[in-house]
Scaffold this active site. Structure first.
Site, PDB file in Angstrom:
ATOM      1  CG  HIS A 277      -0.115   0.095   2.505  1.00  0.00           C
ATOM      2  ND1 HIS A 277       0.537  -0.989   3.032  1.00  0.00           N
ATOM      3  CD2 HIS A 277       0.171   1.141   3.302  1.00  0.00           C
ATOM      4  CE1 HIS A 277       1.181  -0.617   4.120  1.00  0.00           C
ATOM      5  NE2 HIS A 277       0.976   0.670   4.307  1.00  0.00           N
TER       6      HIS A 277
ATOM      7  CG  HIS B  84       0.391   5.772   3.014  1.00  0.00           C
ATOM      8  ND1 HIS B  84      -0.908   5.333   3.107  1.00  0.00           N
ATOM      9  CD2 HIS B  84       1.104   5.093   3.941  1.00  0.00           C
ATOM     10  CE1 HIS B  84      -0.989   4.433   4.080  1.00  0.00           C
ATOM     11  NE2 HIS B  84       0.226   4.274   4.592  1.00  0.00           N
TER      12      HIS B  84
END
Length: 154
Positions: A59, A74
């Site tokens: 992620h 992110h």
């Protein structure tokens, strides 16, 4: 002093970091930069700078430039909880990447279906002075993947 141009790792709507729904990002705890609200589709997140892929998680990723500037991308907020669901990596930790190279495919609808924000913070790691970041685009504007997002001065 070094100046680093950071490109948008995805397209979408530019968002000020202070509007990210997570205090870790909105208060600059990991560094300063900007964020992007992505389109609601599967997209590729690309390297915002050229360098070495110092950290790769399903992620999120960090690219370290040759000048020692680490840029974190992110994908979504609290997406670590998904344990990789909705993400496909296209590189390996330690790889050298060039700006614009696909690093992770991001299934934005799958993340939203889990009730999480798909917002993508892009920050210079450990940057403690917000004045060292100069946005290249106005918040609320549409930005294309690979377009100039901000310039960092260290």
């Amino acid at each position: 002093m070094t100046t680093t141009s950071v490109m948008a790792p995805i397209g979408g709507r530019a968002v000020g970091l202070h509007d990210v729904p997570d205090p870790v990002f909105s208060q600059g705890m990991v560094g300063y930069g900007a964020a992007i609200d992505p389109p609601r589709e599967v997209i590729d997140a690309v390297a915002p700078v050229s360098g070495t892929l110092m950290r790769l998680m399903p992620h999120a990723f960090v690219v370290m430039t040759p000048e020692g500037v680490g840029v974190l991308v992110h994908l979504g907020i609290d997406t670590v909880r998904l344990e990789g669901e909705g993400f496909t990596t296209h590189a390996s930790q330690g790889d050298d990447v060039t700006v614009g190279q696909a690093v992770i495919s991001y299934d934005v609808p799958a993340v939203e279906a889990k009730g999480l924000s798909p917002m993508v913070p892009v920050v210079v790691m450990d940057e403690r002075d917000a004045d060292n970041i100069r946005l290249s685009i106005e918040a609320g504007s549409q930005i294309s993947c690979g377009a100039a997002l901000f310039v960092a001065t260290k």
